[in-house]
Design a protein around this motif. Structure first.
Motif, PDB file in Angstrom:
ATOM      1  N   THR A 135       0.846  -1.201   0.000  1.00 38.83           N
ATOM      2  CA  THR A 135       0.000   0.000   0.000  1.00 38.83           C
ATOM      3  C   THR A 135       0.878   1.247   0.000  1.00 38.83           C
ATOM      4  OG1 THR A 135      -1.656  -1.240   1.229  1.00 38.83           O
ATOM      5  CG2 THR A 135      -1.885   1.157   1.227  1.00 38.83           C
ATOM      6  N   GLY A 147       2.125   2.800  12.013  1.00 41.51           N
ATOM      7  CA  GLY A 147       1.643   1.582  11.365  1.00 41.51           C
ATOM      8  C   GLY A 147       2.548   1.223  10.194  1.00 41.51           C
ATOM      9  N   THR A 148       2.326   0.050   9.624  1.00 43.10           N
ATOM     10  CA  THR A 148       3.214  -0.385   8.537  1.00 43.10           C
ATOM     11  C   THR A 148       3.101   0.536   7.327  1.00 43.10           C
ATOM     12  OG1 THR A 148       2.862  -2.607   9.330  1.00 43.10           O
ATOM     13  CG2 THR A 148       3.931  -2.397   7.205  1.00 43.10           C
ATOM     14  N   VAL A 149       1.875   0.953   6.990  1.00 41.71           N
ATOM     15  CA  VAL A 149       1.720   1.838   5.836  1.00 41.71           C
ATOM     16  C   VAL A 149       2.443   3.158   6.121  1.00 41.71           C
ATOM     17  CG1 VAL A 149       0.097   3.065   4.355  1.00 41.71           C
ATOM     18  CG2 VAL A 149      -0.511   0.805   5.237  1.00 41.71           C
ATOM     19  N   GLY A 151      -0.616   8.274  17.885  1.00 38.34           N
ATOM     20  CA  GLY A 151      -1.492   8.434  19.024  1.00 38.34           C
ATOM     21  C   GLY A 151      -0.870   8.170  20.389  1.00 38.34           C
ATOM     22  N   LYS A 163       4.907   5.797  20.313  1.00 38.75           N
ATOM     23  CA  LYS A 163       4.909   5.809  18.843  1.00 38.75           C
ATOM     24  C   LYS A 163       5.657   7.032  18.320  1.00 38.75           C
ATOM     25  CE  LYS A 163       0.602   3.187  18.341  1.00 38.75           C
ATOM     26  NZ  LYS A 163      -0.745   3.102  17.737  1.00 38.75           N
ATOM     27  N   TYR A 218      -1.121  13.321  18.032  1.00 33.22           N
ATOM     28  CA  TYR A 218      -2.299  14.130  17.663  1.00 33.22           C
ATOM     29  C   TYR A 218      -3.327  14.197  18.799  1.00 33.22           C
ATOM     30  CZ  TYR A 218      -4.726   9.685  16.859  1.00 33.22           C
ATOM     31  OH  TYR A 218      -5.282   8.440  17.041  1.00 33.22           O
ATOM     32  N   CYS A 253      -5.702   6.482   1.489  1.00 29.55           N
ATOM     33  CA  CYS A 253      -6.007   5.050   1.406  1.00 29.55           C
ATOM     34  C   CYS A 253      -6.806   4.526   2.596  1.00 29.55           C
ATOM     35  CB  CYS A 253      -4.724   4.242   1.229  1.00 29.55           C
ATOM     36  SG  CYS A 253      -3.689   4.220   2.667  1.00 29.55           S
ATOM     37  N   ILE A 309      -9.524   5.397   9.299  1.00 29.18           N
ATOM     38  CA  ILE A 309      -9.872   4.459  10.381  1.00 29.18           C
ATOM     39  C   ILE A 309     -10.799   5.066  11.428  1.00 29.18           C
ATOM     40  CG2 ILE A 309      -7.813   4.906  11.803  1.00 29.18           C
ATOM     41  CD1 ILE A 309      -7.755   1.831  12.348  1.00 29.18           C
ATOM     42  N   SER A 310     -10.752   6.384  11.634  1.00 22.58           N
ATOM     43  CA  SER A 310     -11.596   6.969  12.678  1.00 22.58           C
ATOM     44  C   SER A 310     -13.079   6.769  12.371  1.00 22.58           C
ATOM     45  CB  SER A 310     -11.299   8.464  12.845  1.00 22.58           C
ATOM     46  OG  SER A 310     -11.696   9.164  11.691  1.00 22.58           O
ATOM     47  N   TYR A 343     -14.306   3.936  10.972  1.00 20.48           N
ATOM     48  CA  TYR A 343     -14.632   2.517  10.817  1.00 20.48           C
ATOM     49  C   TYR A 343     -15.587   2.029  11.922  1.00 20.48           C
ATOM     50  CZ  TYR A 343     -10.565   2.160   7.568  1.00 20.48           C
ATOM     51  OH  TYR A 343      -9.670   2.321   6.550  1.00 20.48           O
ATOM     52  N   PHE A 354      -7.199   5.272  -3.319  1.00 19.79           N
ATOM     53  CA  PHE A 354      -6.948   3.981  -3.983  1.00 19.79           C
ATOM     54  C   PHE A 354      -7.099   2.825  -3.000  1.00 19.79           C
ATOM     55  CE2 PHE A 354      -2.938   4.799  -1.960  1.00 19.79           C
ATOM     56  CZ  PHE A 354      -2.382   3.557  -1.702  1.00 19.79           C
ATOM     57  N   VAL A 384      -5.276  -0.942  -2.605  1.00 22.59           N
ATOM     58  CA  VAL A 384      -4.015  -1.499  -3.106  1.00 22.59           C
ATOM     59  C   VAL A 384      -4.238  -2.620  -4.127  1.00 22.59           C
ATOM     60  CG1 VAL A 384      -3.707  -3.134  -1.184  1.00 22.59           C
ATOM     61  CG2 VAL A 384      -1.712  -2.257  -2.419  1.00 22.59           C
ATOM     62  N   ASN A 402      -2.091  -1.265  19.042  1.00 22.94           N
ATOM     63  CA  ASN A 402      -0.978  -1.926  18.340  1.00 22.94           C
ATOM     64  C   ASN A 402       0.125  -0.911  18.076  1.00 22.94           C
ATOM     65  OD1 ASN A 402      -2.656  -0.479  16.440  1.00 22.94           O
ATOM     66  ND2 ASN A 402      -1.493  -1.433  14.807  1.00 22.94           N
ATOM     67  N   ARG A 436       2.796  -3.652  12.697  1.00 19.15           N
ATOM     68  CA  ARG A 436       1.976  -4.728  12.152  1.00 19.15           C
ATOM     69  C   ARG A 436       1.554  -5.721  13.226  1.00 19.15           C
ATOM     70  NH1 ARG A 436      -1.147  -5.686   8.449  1.00 19.15           N
ATOM     71  NH2 ARG A 436      -0.971  -3.600   9.140  1.00 19.15           N
TER      72      ARG A 436
HETATM   73  N1  LIG Z   1      -6.522   1.424   0.642  1.00 23.67           N
HETATM   74  C1  LIG Z   1      -5.844   0.315   0.884  1.00 23.67           C
HETATM   75  O1  LIG Z   1      -5.683  -0.559   0.024  1.00 23.67           O
HETATM   76  C2  LIG Z   1      -5.250   0.126   2.255  1.00 23.67           C
HETATM   77  C3  LIG Z   1      -4.406  -0.954   2.523  1.00 23.67           C
HETATM   78  C4  LIG Z   1      -3.811  -1.065   3.800  1.00 23.67           C
HETATM   79  C5  LIG Z   1      -4.124  -0.123   4.773  1.00 23.67           C
HETATM   80  N2  LIG Z   1      -4.978   0.897   4.481  1.00 23.67           N
HETATM   81  C6  LIG Z   1      -5.309   1.918   5.486  1.00 23.67           C
HETATM   82  O2  LIG Z   1      -4.095   2.566   5.882  1.00 23.67           O
HETATM   83  C7  LIG Z   1      -4.207   2.964   7.250  1.00 23.67           C
HETATM   84  C8  LIG Z   1      -3.018   2.408   8.032  1.00 23.67           C
HETATM   85  O3  LIG Z   1      -2.990   0.993   7.930  1.00 23.67           O
HETATM   86  P1  LIG Z   1      -1.964   0.095   8.757  1.00 23.67           P
HETATM   87  O4  LIG Z   1      -2.166  -1.296   8.327  1.00 23.67           O
HETATM   88  O5  LIG Z   1      -0.597   0.681   8.665  1.00 23.67           O
HETATM   89  O6  LIG Z   1      -2.563   0.207  10.220  1.00 23.67           O
HETATM   90  P2  LIG Z   1      -1.923   0.681  11.595  1.00 23.67           P
HETATM   91  O7  LIG Z   1      -1.463   2.079  11.385  1.00 23.67           O
HETATM   92  O8  LIG Z   1      -0.986  -0.326  12.103  1.00 23.67           O
HETATM   93  O9  LIG Z   1      -3.152   0.596  12.579  1.00 23.67           O
HETATM   94  C9  LIG Z   1      -4.146   1.520  12.541  1.00 23.67           C
HETATM   95  C10 LIG Z   1      -3.767   2.751  13.388  1.00 23.67           C
HETATM   96  O10 LIG Z   1      -4.716   3.764  13.146  1.00 23.67           O
HETATM   97  C11 LIG Z   1      -4.688   4.653  14.237  1.00 23.67           C
HETATM   98  N3  LIG Z   1      -6.048   5.024  14.658  1.00 23.67           N
HETATM   99  C12 LIG Z   1      -6.967   4.236  15.238  1.00 23.67           C
HETATM  100  N4  LIG Z   1      -8.082   4.941  15.498  1.00 23.67           N
HETATM  101  C13 LIG Z   1      -7.843   6.204  15.068  1.00 23.67           C
HETATM  102  C14 LIG Z   1      -8.598   7.397  15.090  1.00 23.67           C
HETATM  103  N5  LIG Z   1      -9.844   7.423  15.568  1.00 23.67           N
HETATM  104  N6  LIG Z   1      -8.036   8.516  14.576  1.00 23.67           N
HETATM  105  C15 LIG Z   1      -6.784   8.494  14.084  1.00 23.67           C
HETATM  106  N7  LIG Z   1      -6.012   7.389  14.048  1.00 23.67           N
HETATM  107  C16 LIG Z   1      -6.553   6.250  14.541  1.00 23.67           C
HETATM  108  C17 LIG Z   1      -3.983   3.935  15.388  1.00 23.67           C
HETATM  109  O11 LIG Z   1      -2.693   4.520  15.529  1.00 23.67           O
HETATM  110  P3  LIG Z   1      -2.464   5.785  16.481  1.00 23.67           P
HETATM  111  O12 LIG Z   1      -2.233   5.241  17.857  1.00 23.67           O
HETATM  112  O13 LIG Z   1      -1.264   6.420  15.889  1.00 23.67           O
HETATM  113  O14 LIG Z   1      -3.715   6.614  16.412  1.00 23.67           O
HETATM  114  C18 LIG Z   1      -3.848   2.525  14.883  1.00 23.67           C
HETATM  115  O15 LIG Z   1      -2.681   1.914  15.393  1.00 23.67           O
HETATM  116  C19 LIG Z   1      -5.561   2.437   7.749  1.00 23.67           C
HETATM  117  O16 LIG Z   1      -6.521   3.471   7.651  1.00 23.67           O
HETATM  118  C20 LIG Z   1      -5.893   1.336   6.767  1.00 23.67           C
HETATM  119  O17 LIG Z   1      -7.280   1.081   6.653  1.00 23.67           O
HETATM  120  C21 LIG Z   1      -5.535   1.027   3.256  1.00 23.67           C
END
Ligand SMILES: NC(=O)c1ccc[n+]([C@@H]2O[C@H](COP(=O)([O-])OP(=O)(O)OC[C@H]3O[C@@H](n4cnc5c(N)ncnc54)[C@H](OP(=O)(O)O)[C@@H]3O)[C@@H](O)[C@H]2O)c1
Length: 341
Positions: free
Chosen positions: A143, A167-169, A189, A193, A208, A251, A254-255, A257, A280, A282, A330, A333
């Motif tokens: 991604t 996060g990984t992304v 958050g 981190k 934030y 991409c 999450i807030s 979801y 997009f 991925v 978390n 990953r």
């Molecule tokens: N479009 C695609 O194909 C695609 C593919 C993969 C991932 N993504 C999206 O990319 C983003 C990151 O993915 P990731 O796998 O790397 O996940 P990640 O960052 O490991 O986990 C999600 C993180 O989002 C933050 N979060 C949770 N609730 C929140 C809120 N209300 N406001 C703001 N931040 C919040 C948290 O971190 P904090 O403690 O820092 O808040 C949480 O650790 C996600 O939105 C995911 O859905 C999209």
């Protein structure tokens, strides 16, 4: 090996708000399998080694009548997400015993598949842990990489704002942007981190929850790029402080979801600043997969791209792990080590 339990994690009910371990998902041990005698019946028998827990899984925990870009989970059936497993026995000409496969897996310790099409055979010549192939070398790493390659137009002096930076992304994007000499502002958050994203190169790292995103961006911007997106509030602040011709690579959100989404109030900034908004999923950018596998695992093995993992051993932890990712407990990953090879 005698007959063993073939544990699974089933989707049980649509969450009202956040997922509830034990109610919305259920750990199930009612199945058994004779690993030595089970015939793949023209297909191949896979032993699941690792499974990822991704934020988007919450989106699939919806009613099946609601259409979206990924199918809803089916009640009473195993959850599904990216995993790596080893083939124990194969009757299919293009898959061999001992192959390690990556793709969408059911949350189940052993399963038979007839179609190799959705799986990729991993060569792993770098000898990385298999868990990396569902993280920085798997879908979330893709991604970051694919979105960056497809949409980013980095220029000398550009400023990038990365949300969900630990996060990984987010962490991968921070490192890709730093390799191109850009200034990176990143939000997360928690203070732990903040330390992590500073250690991988973010020039401005902030929490934030305790600092105002708008204040930081007004001081450190204007921003030329924004990736990915975690919340409506951060997108609003990014729009407010965007430079002319900025590029927003979106991409996720999450807030929204688990709770009512925050509705951004300054969309007029898109035309006023000539912002290019690139959203997009991925799976629609698979044309970048070959470049990804040729470059990223090598960079990870040489330590040029760093990653963080939050590892749980056993399928019984899946329900809690899904919730933890949604609330941000978390760091990096979240990987379930299902069983040893
Ligand atoms: N479009 C695609 O194909 C695609 C593919 C993969 C991932 N993504 C999206 O990319 C983003 C990151 O993915 P990731 O796998 O790397 O996940 P990640 O960052 O490991 O986990 C999600 C993180 O989002 C933050 N979060 C949770 N609730 C929140 C809120 N209300 N406001 C703001 N931040 C919040 C948290 O971190 P904090 O403690 O820092 O808040 C949480 O650790 C996600 O939105 C995911 O859905 C999209």
């Amino acid at each position: 090996m005698p007959i063993v339990t073939n544990a699974r994690v089933l989707f049980n009910d649509v969450p009202k708000g956040y997922p509830e371990p034990g109610r919305t998902t259920v750990y199930d041990t009612s199945l058994e399998i004779d690993v030595e005698k089970t015939l793949p019946d023209g297909g191949f028998l896979i032993k699941t080694l690792v499974l990822a827990i991704d934020p988007y899984m919450r989106h699939r925990m919806r009613d099946r009548t609601v259409k979206s870009y990924m199918p809803a989970f089916e009640r009473g059936q195993p959850l599904e997400n990216f995993g790596v497993g080893v083939v124990l026995r194969s009757e299919h000409s293009s898959v061999s015993a001992g192959d390690h496969l990556y793709g969408l897996f059911p949350f189940q310790e052993y399963f038979v598949s007839k179609d190799p099409g959705p799986f990729r055979v991993l060569d792993n010549k770098e000898h990385l842990p298999w868990s990396t192939y569902v993280g920085v070398c798997g879908m979330p790493g893709q991604t970051a990489h694919h979105g960056w390659r497809e949409y980013a137009r980095p220029k000398k002096g550009d400023v990038v704002f990365v949300t969900a930076g630990a996060g990984t992304v987010g962490a991968t994007v921070i490192q890709l942007a730093k390799m191109q000499g850009l200034k990176v502002i990143a939000s997360v958050g928690s203070e732990e981190k903040v330390s992590f994203i500073s250690s991988i190169g973010a020039n401005v790292a902030f929490n934030y929850k305790t600092d105002s995103t708008l204040d930081i961006l007004e001081k450190e911007g204007p921003i030329n790029m924004h990736v990915p997106s975690s919340s409506g509030e951060s997108l609003e602040a990014a729009l407010e402080t965007a430079a002319v011709d900025a590029c927003f690579i979106e991409c996720g959100m999450i807030s929204g979801y688990n709770e009512e989404p925050y509705y951004v109030k300054n969309l007029d900034r898109i035309f006023k600043q000539g912002i290019q908004l690139c959203g997009f999923a991925v799976l629609r950018l698979q044309k970048w997969d070959d470049e990804f596998y040729k470059t990223i695992p090598g960079m990870v093995s040489r330590g040029e791209i760093q990653y963080s993992e939050n590892v749980k051993r056993g399928l019984e932890h899946v329900g809690q792990a899904i919730l933890d990712v949604q609330v941000g407990r978390n760091k990096g990953r979240t990987v379930i080590l299902v069983q040893d090879e």
